[in-house]
Scaffold this motif. Structure first.
Motif, short mmCIF file in Angstrom:
data_model
loop_
_atom_site.label_atom_id
_atom_site.label_comp_id
_atom_site.label_asym_id
_atom_site.label_seq_id
_atom_site.Cartn_x
_atom_site.Cartn_y
_atom_site.Cartn_z
N PRO A 167 -151.32 -2.13 1.83
CA PRO A 167 -151.43 -0.69 1.58
C PRO A 167 -150.13 -0.10 1.04
N THR A 168 -150.27 0.82 0.11
CA THR A 168 -149.08 1.45 -0.46
C THR A 168 -148.25 2.15 0.60
N SER A 169 -148.93 2.80 1.55
CA SER A 169 -148.20 3.51 2.61
C SER A 169 -147.34 2.54 3.42
N THR A 170 -147.87 1.34 3.68
CA THR A 170 -147.11 0.34 4.43
C THR A 170 -145.88 -0.09 3.65
N ARG A 171 -146.05 -0.27 2.34
CA ARG A 171 -144.92 -0.67 1.51
C ARG A 171 -143.85 0.41 1.46
N ILE A 172 -144.28 1.66 1.40
CA ILE A 172 -143.31 2.77 1.35
C ILE A 172 -142.53 2.86 2.65
N ILE A 173 -143.26 2.81 3.78
CA ILE A 173 -142.60 2.87 5.08
C ILE A 173 -141.66 1.68 5.25
N GLY A 174 -142.12 0.50 4.85
CA GLY A 174 -141.29 -0.69 4.95
C GLY A 174 -140.05 -0.59 4.09
N ALA A 175 -140.20 -0.06 2.88
CA ALA A 175 -139.05 0.08 1.99
C ALA A 175 -138.02 1.05 2.57
N ILE A 176 -138.52 2.14 3.17
CA ILE A 176 -137.61 3.11 3.81
C ILE A 176 -136.88 2.45 4.98
N ALA A 177 -137.61 1.69 5.80
CA ALA A 177 -137.00 1.02 6.95
C ALA A 177 -135.94 0.02 6.51
N ILE A 178 -136.25 -0.75 5.47
CA ILE A 178 -135.29 -1.74 4.97
C ILE A 178 -134.07 -1.05 4.37
N ALA A 179 -134.30 0.02 3.62
CA ALA A 179 -133.19 0.75 3.00
C ALA A 179 -132.27 1.35 4.07
N PHE A 180 -132.87 1.92 5.12
CA PHE A 180 -132.07 2.51 6.19
C PHE A 180 -131.28 1.43 6.93
N THR A 181 -131.90 0.27 7.14
CA THR A 181 -131.21 -0.83 7.81
C THR A 181 -130.02 -1.30 6.99
N LEU A 182 -130.22 -1.43 5.68
CA LEU A 182 -129.13 -1.85 4.79
C LEU A 182 -128.02 -0.81 4.76
N TRP A 183 -128.39 0.47 4.72
CA TRP A 183 -127.41 1.55 4.71
C TRP A 183 -126.58 1.52 5.98
N THR A 184 -127.26 1.36 7.11
CA THR A 184 -126.56 1.28 8.39
C THR A 184 -125.60 0.08 8.42
N GLY A 185 -126.10 -1.05 7.96
CA GLY A 185 -125.26 -2.26 7.95
C GLY A 185 -124.05 -2.11 7.04
#
Length: 221
Positions: free
Chosen positions: A104-122
């Motif tokens: 689902p597109t919504s899953t991909r968007i949420i996942g992309a946000i989660a990954i981006a935030f994790t990378l930003w934090t790191g």
């Protein structure tokens, strides 16, 4: 209000943790359940992370928001421990197949946000905290050694996670008992990792230590 000392926090956390583990182990009908997901050791890990986040915001002074990546990293660990990456969707947010196959597109968007935030934090931790940590480790400061110990325990835990499956990829088959023991070791090492992180947070929350670590201006009160 007087700032609680590091020794007071460390003793309190240690005593509460040990008491919980002893009571939890005594209440389970089978000691094997003590190491299962959602049971004693994992629940202790979740409690430690929650305490670490709360302690940072309560005790870290001016650094509580400036160094938001520190509690954010603990929050991400907490979310991972609670399987938030796969609990609310049919596709795991961190799985490569979610983005290379139908999802689902919504899953991909949420996942992309989660990954981006994790990378930003790191990246913030690497840029803002790693140099200071290395400098303090060379000075043999307690907080730096606590963080190093937590890192070693975390890496060891991830190494033991699914050990039988990992070794099977290289044609190595281990006994079921050995694999089960590795799983228990993973849970214990993860809890130890989070315990050391909490102690490091408690140490860094001390105003003088916080200023010496570069987390707060020297002139700050």
């Amino acid at each position: 209000m007087q700032h609680p000392s590091f020794s007071f926090i460390a003793r309190t956390v240690t005593l509460v943790l040990l008491a919980y583990l002893v009571v939890s182990a005594a209440l389970v009908p089978d000691i094997e359940l003590f190491f299962h997901e959602g049971a004693g050791v994992e629940q202790a890990s979740l409690g430690l992370l929650l305490f670490g986040i709360g302690a940072w915001f309560l005790l870290a002074g001016e650094a509580r928001w400036r160094e938001w990546q520190i509690p954010a990293a603990m929050a991400l660990m907490l979310a991972r421990e609670m399987d938030f990456d796969k609990r609310f969707t049919d596709h795991g947010l961190l799985k490569l197949t979610t983005y290379t196959h139908a999802a689902p597109t919504s899953t991909r968007i949420i996942g992309a946000i989660a990954i981006a935030f994790t990378l930003w934090t790191g990246m913030r931790i690497l840029r803002r905290n790693l140099p200071l940590w290395w400098a303090r480790l060379r000075m043999a400061e307690v907080d730096a050694w606590l963080v190093l110990g937590a890192f070693v325990c975390g890496v060891a835990a991830k190494t033991l996670d699914g050990l039988g499956r990992k070794l099977a990829d290289f044609g190595i088959i281990i006994q079921h008992e050995t694999n089960a023991l590795a799983g228990k070791g993973e849970e214990v090492l993860e809890a130890l990792c989070y315990y050391l992180i909490v102690l490091a947070v408690a140490r860094l929350a001390v105003p003088a230590v916080r200023r010496a670590a570069g987390l707060e201006p020297v002139a700050a009160e």
